[in-house]
Design a protein around this motif. Structure first.
Motif, PDB file in Angstrom:
ATOM      1  N   HIS A 174      52.935  27.775  81.686  1.00 37.70           N
ATOM      2  CA  HIS A 174      52.342  26.704  80.891  1.00 37.70           C
ATOM      3  C   HIS A 174      50.855  26.972  80.645  1.00 37.70           C
ATOM      4  O   HIS A 174      50.351  26.761  79.531  1.00 37.70           O
ATOM      5  N   ALA A 175      50.166  27.449  81.685  1.00 40.52           N
ATOM      6  CA  ALA A 175      48.746  27.779  81.537  1.00 40.52           C
ATOM      7  C   ALA A 175      48.561  28.895  80.511  1.00 40.52           C
ATOM      8  O   ALA A 175      47.645  28.842  79.676  1.00 40.52           O
ATOM      9  N   ALA A 176      49.420  29.906  80.569  1.00 37.70           N
ATOM     10  CA  ALA A 176      49.338  30.995  79.593  1.00 37.70           C
ATOM     11  C   ALA A 176      49.588  30.487  78.176  1.00 37.70           C
ATOM     12  O   ALA A 176      48.910  30.888  77.224  1.00 37.70           O
ATOM     13  N   GLN A 177      50.540  29.574  78.028  1.00 43.76           N
ATOM     14  CA  GLN A 177      50.834  29.020  76.705  1.00 43.76           C
ATOM     15  C   GLN A 177      49.660  28.214  76.156  1.00 43.76           C
ATOM     16  O   GLN A 177      49.384  28.254  74.952  1.00 43.76           O
ATOM     17  N   LEU A 178      48.973  27.484  77.041  1.00 50.64           N
ATOM     18  CA  LEU A 178      47.786  26.747  76.597  1.00 50.64           C
ATOM     19  C   LEU A 178      46.714  27.698  76.091  1.00 50.64           C
ATOM     20  O   LEU A 178      46.069  27.451  75.066  1.00 50.64           O
ATOM     21  N   ALA A 179      46.510  28.795  76.828  1.00 51.80           N
ATOM     22  CA  ALA A 179      45.513  29.774  76.411  1.00 51.80           C
ATOM     23  C   ALA A 179      45.912  30.429  75.082  1.00 51.80           C
ATOM     24  O   ALA A 179      45.069  30.655  74.209  1.00 51.80           O
ATOM     25  N   ILE A 180      47.188  30.712  74.935  1.00 53.61           N
ATOM     26  CA  ILE A 180      47.677  31.337  73.697  1.00 53.61           C
ATOM     27  C   ILE A 180      47.483  30.404  72.501  1.00 53.61           C
ATOM     28  O   ILE A 180      47.136  30.839  71.393  1.00 53.61           O
ATOM     29  N   SER A 181      47.670  29.103  72.719  1.00 56.14           N
ATOM     30  CA  SER A 181      47.525  28.144  71.616  1.00 56.14           C
ATOM     31  C   SER A 181      46.089  28.096  71.101  1.00 56.14           C
ATOM     32  O   SER A 181      45.854  27.693  69.957  1.00 56.14           O
ATOM     33  N   GLU A 182      45.130  28.506  71.947  1.00 58.32           N
ATOM     34  CA  GLU A 182      43.736  28.505  71.520  1.00 58.32           C
ATOM     35  C   GLU A 182      43.272  29.855  70.991  1.00 58.32           C
ATOM     36  O   GLU A 182      42.365  29.924  70.160  1.00 58.32           O
ATOM     37  N   THR A 183      43.888  30.937  71.487  1.00 61.08           N
ATOM     38  CA  THR A 183      43.412  32.278  71.136  1.00 61.08           C
ATOM     39  C   THR A 183      44.340  33.019  70.169  1.00 61.08           C
ATOM     40  O   THR A 183      43.913  33.983  69.535  1.00 61.08           O
ATOM     41  N   PHE A 184      45.585  32.575  70.100  1.00 60.78           N
ATOM     42  CA  PHE A 184      46.599  33.255  69.279  1.00 60.78           C
ATOM     43  C   PHE A 184      46.745  34.728  69.699  1.00 60.78           C
ATOM     44  O   PHE A 184      46.945  35.604  68.860  1.00 60.78           O
ATOM     45  N   ARG A 185      46.677  34.950  71.031  1.00 61.67           N
ATOM     46  CA  ARG A 185      46.840  36.297  71.581  1.00 61.67           C
ATOM     47  C   ARG A 185      47.956  36.261  72.636  1.00 61.67           C
ATOM     48  O   ARG A 185      47.686  36.301  73.838  1.00 61.67           O
TER      49      ARG A 185
END
Length: 219
Positions: A174-185
């Motif tokens: 979930h933490a990784a998904q939150l980061a991905i939603s902001e960085t698109f990486r």
């Protein structure tokens, strides 16, 4: 074409470490629940009256035959419709714990039946009752004999804990998904999450090996 850039991970390390923390909390609490519930289920199936044993058997059959993801949805989203509102963390712990409890119960049931009947007879001869014999003689030996497969279930539980992200628990995925939603990486963060899971898995395996060594010495 964009190349890999793991520098984007650095600003989100705090978020990822928080995800690791909640993954550890989920794994530890769910493992404890699955272990002790597994003992209760195994004892109920083997020794409880039919009015208790058959519902427990049905419950185990139901949880073994349905996906963990569906069980999490039913506990978190389904029970609230009948007035049982369980917080996401509690639902995750209960779902993971009960899902693996039925597998632990199956292992422990085999372990209990494999204990030499002479052990029970010896305990009864010195005045132990049926439940005292189970508690102090049979179950400890069954747990020692089944430590490796129960340990394997704990490793599986660690990996399956990623599924609780679907009900909003801020564990590692979930933490990784939150980061991905902001960085698109996505690639960088999923690779980092995979590496962190691998480290957690190595630590857990090392701990389980130490437990198994102590169990072997205590036999």
């Amino acid at each position: 074409m964009q190349g890999l850039d793991f520098s984007v991970v650095t600003p989100y390390l705090g978020l990822l470490w928080m995800g690791v923390w909640w993954t550890i909390v989920l794994t530890v609490t769910s493992s404890i629940l699955s272990f002790f519930s597994g003992i209760l289920f195994a004892v109920a199936v083997l020794y409880a009256p039919a009015v208790i044993a058959y519902p427990v058997r049905f419950f185990m059959w139901l949880f073994m035959g349905t996906p963990l993801l569906l069980q999490l949805f039913l506990i978190y989203f389904g029970l609230v419709q009948i007035g049982i509102d369980i917080p996401a963390l509690g639902a995750g712990i209960i779902g993971l714990g009960l899902h693996f409890a039925v597998y632990n119960a199956d292992i422990l049931r085999a372990g209990i039946t494999a204990v030499d009947p002479g052990q029970s007879e010896g305990a009864r001869s010195i005045g132990f009752g049926r439940w005292q014999t189970l508690r102090y003689v049979v179950i400890p030996q069954a747990v020692r004999n089944t430590a490796p497969p129960i340990g394997n279930n704990m490793i599986a539980l660690l990996k399956e804990s990623s599924l609780v992200s679907v009900i909003g628990i801020a564990e590692l995925v979930h933490a990784a998904q939150l980061a991905i939603s902001e960085t698109f990486r996505p690639f960088e963060f999923y690779i980092t999450a995979a590496a962190l899971y691998y480290i957690l898995n190595l630590v857990l395996e090392a701990g389980l090996r130490q437990v198994e060594k102590k169990v072997e010495v205590s036999r």
